[in-house]
Design a protein around this motif. Structure first.
Motif, short mmCIF file in Angstrom:
data_model
loop_
_atom_site.label_atom_id
_atom_site.label_comp_id
_atom_site.label_asym_id
_atom_site.label_seq_id
_atom_site.Cartn_x
_atom_site.Cartn_y
_atom_site.Cartn_z
N GLU A 37 0.82 -1.21 0.00
CA GLU A 37 0.00 0.00 0.00
C GLU A 37 0.85 1.26 0.00
O GLU A 37 0.45 2.30 -0.53
CB GLU A 37 -0.93 0.02 1.21
CG GLU A 37 -0.20 0.11 2.55
CD GLU A 37 -1.19 0.27 3.69
OE1 GLU A 37 -1.78 1.36 3.80
OE2 GLU A 37 -1.36 -0.71 4.46
N PHE A 38 2.07 1.18 0.58
CA PHE A 38 2.94 2.35 0.59
C PHE A 38 3.63 2.52 -0.76
O PHE A 38 4.00 3.63 -1.14
CB PHE A 38 3.99 2.23 1.69
CG PHE A 38 3.41 2.09 3.06
CD1 PHE A 38 2.67 3.12 3.63
CD2 PHE A 38 3.55 0.92 3.79
CE1 PHE A 38 2.13 3.00 4.89
CE2 PHE A 38 3.02 0.79 5.05
CZ PHE A 38 2.29 1.83 5.60
N LYS A 39 3.82 1.43 -1.49
CA LYS A 39 4.47 1.50 -2.79
C LYS A 39 3.50 1.98 -3.87
O LYS A 39 3.91 2.65 -4.82
CB LYS A 39 5.02 0.13 -3.18
CG LYS A 39 6.15 -0.37 -2.30
CD LYS A 39 6.48 -1.82 -2.57
CE LYS A 39 6.87 -2.08 -4.00
NZ LYS A 39 7.21 -3.48 -4.26
N ASP A 40 2.22 1.64 -3.72
CA ASP A 40 1.26 1.92 -4.77
C ASP A 40 0.86 3.38 -4.84
O ASP A 40 0.45 3.87 -5.87
CB ASP A 40 0.01 1.05 -4.59
CG ASP A 40 0.33 -0.43 -4.79
OD1 ASP A 40 1.36 -0.71 -5.44
OD2 ASP A 40 -0.43 -1.27 -4.29
N PHE A 219 9.95 2.21 4.04
CA PHE A 219 10.20 1.50 5.29
C PHE A 219 9.93 2.39 6.51
O PHE A 219 9.49 1.89 7.55
CB PHE A 219 11.64 0.98 5.31
CG PHE A 219 11.94 0.02 4.19
CD1 PHE A 219 11.06 -1.01 3.91
CD2 PHE A 219 13.08 0.14 3.42
CE1 PHE A 219 11.31 -1.90 2.87
CE2 PHE A 219 13.35 -0.73 2.38
CZ PHE A 219 12.46 -1.76 2.11
N MET A 220 10.17 3.69 6.37
CA MET A 220 9.84 4.59 7.47
C MET A 220 8.33 4.69 7.64
O MET A 220 7.81 4.77 8.76
CB MET A 220 10.44 5.98 7.23
CG MET A 220 11.96 6.03 7.31
SD MET A 220 12.68 5.43 8.87
CE MET A 220 11.84 6.45 10.06
N ALA A 221 7.59 4.68 6.53
CA ALA A 221 6.13 4.70 6.61
C ALA A 221 5.62 3.44 7.31
O ALA A 221 4.66 3.49 8.11
CB ALA A 221 5.52 4.83 5.22
N LEU A 222 6.24 2.29 7.02
CA LEU A 222 5.86 1.05 7.69
C LEU A 222 6.19 1.11 9.18
O LEU A 222 5.40 0.64 10.02
CB LEU A 222 6.56 -0.14 7.04
CG LEU A 222 6.26 -1.52 7.62
CD1 LEU A 222 4.78 -1.84 7.52
CD2 LEU A 222 7.09 -2.60 6.89
N ALA A 223 7.32 1.68 9.53
CA ALA A 223 7.68 1.82 10.94
C ALA A 223 6.66 2.71 11.66
O ALA A 223 6.28 2.43 12.81
CB ALA A 223 9.09 2.41 11.07
#
Length: 423
Positions: A37-40, A219-223
């Motif tokens: 979802e963060f990549k799209d 990766f920061m968005a996932l964190a």
């Protein structure tokens, strides 16, 4: 691993391996439902700011006295060879950042003025087209003045009035072209060789930045996501960590964890328990994946220890943690976190910073600087809190890594964390 492991054991490298000359391969982020979802959608942007070492922050350059001499240009090679012979056999040039020779016109203005006014010979050397050259001998403590004079007396053109003078010089190499120019005007002609005697090599930092800058926002968005879920679930503060492995097939998320300091398992929660911090929980889950693979290969079922109280709180507690934990480690033969990347919402505390070192992490990126409690930054702590430790790169430790602070844009703000909180 005990605290004694920070002493150099002679087996672990003292710094990451230097970058090779091969071009970087950018293959992107490996598919994973945790980050799709963060990549799209439009990725949040940010700037990676390399951390400075404790030596860089305090600029602990040492100024020492050194001998210089002068000789006719035609005798310069003989002088240099004779002086080199005075060093211990086989020793390299101890001052490679300083030019061995300097024309009278290249000396700093105040030294040039002094030598012009000292003697008639000095005035002649500095006012006419000179056929003389100045030569640096070395640190005063390394040479005997009598031996130098005796050595130079035997060289043609130097039989009378041997010139030997003491000037201050910087002992360590400059860390920038600007600093080299400044030292050239203050001490002696100085060369910047695009290295950094006080920290990681600039090319290593630049290469590392290029390698991670495209993926870091994801990766920061996932964190941030796992941090918010930890806060919402009530198991801890809004802090999160993501562990990434990068190889020829892409960058893989292999571990993630939120803070769990408020998880009251069996009514025995200890909010000051460092082992429940998101960084140590994430590292532990990576380790458990490796152990799980080993036990499955040996036909032994993998089970968590049945403890009355689990001080580590390193079982997956959130759905997002469980989803990541069930995924297999892409490098099942790896050594814990050797060379991996850590993305964390806040600067890790001292205990977690040492855990990062012991696990042999390769790179760390954090989003929010914790000036009072963080262990990676070298900046002095406010309000008389003492000096920053800069644990990512210290010569007395047996491991070092590269670290960045990420100035974020487009990532939602996390709930406030008291600046005295340990992360």
């Amino acid at each position: 691993m005990t605290a004694n492991a920070v002493v150099n054991d002679g087996n672990a490298p003292t710094e990451p391996a230097p970058a090779d000359s091969e071009p970087l391969k950018f293959v992107g982020i490996a598919p994973n439902p945790l980050i799709n979802e963060f990549k799209d959608k439009d990725r949040p942007s940010g700037v990676l700011i390399p951390l400075k070492t404790t030596q860089e922050v305090r600029q602990d350059h040492t100024i020492v006295p050194a001998y210089i001499t002068r000789a006719p240009t035609k005798s310069a090679n003989d002088v240099i060879s004779s002086l080199r012979a005075l060093r211990p056999e086989g020793s390299a040039n101890p001052l490679p950042h300083l030019r061995t020779c300097a024309k009278p016109s290249d000396l700093p203005a105040h030294i040039k003025t002094q030598f012009m006014n000292d003697t008639p010979a000095g005035r002649q050397i500095h006012t006419a087209k000179s056929n003389w050259i100045y030569i640096i001998v070395g640190e005063v403590k390394e040479f005997s003045q009598e031996v130098i004079i005796q050595t130079l007396t035997g060289i043609e053109g130097l039989q009378q009035d041997i010139f030997l003078h003491v000037i201050p010089i910087p002992l360590l190499a400059p860390t920038s072209q600007v600093q080299a120019a400044m030292w050239s005007s203050q001490f002696w002609p100085t060369v910047y060789r695009k290295n950094n005697p006080l920290g990681p090599h600039p090319s290593m930092v630049g290469r590392g930045t290029e390698e991670i800058k495209a993926d870091a926002p994801v990766f920061m968005a996932l964190a941030h996501r796992v941090a918010l879920e930890a806060k919402k679930a009530g198991i801890g503060e809004a802090m999160g960590a993501v562990v990434v492995m990068r190889n020829d097939t892409g960058s893989h998320v292999i571990g993630l964890a939120g803070d769990a300091r408020w998880h009251q398992e069996y009514g025995m929660g200890i909010p000051i328990n460092t082992m429940t911090h998101c960084v140590l929980r994430a590292i532990s889950m990576v380790a458990q994946k490796l152990v799980r693979h080993e036990r499955r290969g040996a036909g032994v079922e993998f089970e968590h220890a049945n403890l009355d109280y689990d001080a580590f709180q390193d079982r997956p507690l959130l759905d997002i943690e469980r989803e990541c934990f069930l995924q297999e480690h892409p490098n099942k033969e790896g050594y814990l976190c050797h060379g991996l990347e850590l993305y964390v919402t806040h600067e890790p505390c001292v205990a977690c910073s040492m855990g990062i070192l012991h696990s042999r992490m390769g790179k760390v990126v954090f989003s929010r600087h914790m000036p009072r409690t963080g262990g990676l930054s070298s900046d002095d702590r406010p309000d008389g809190g003492g000096r920053g430790l800069g644990l990512f790169w210290r010569r007395e430790l047996n491991w070092s890594l590269m670290a960045w602070e990420w100035e974020r844009k487009g990532v939602p703000e996390l709930p406030h964390v008291d600046p005295t909180t340990h992360v």
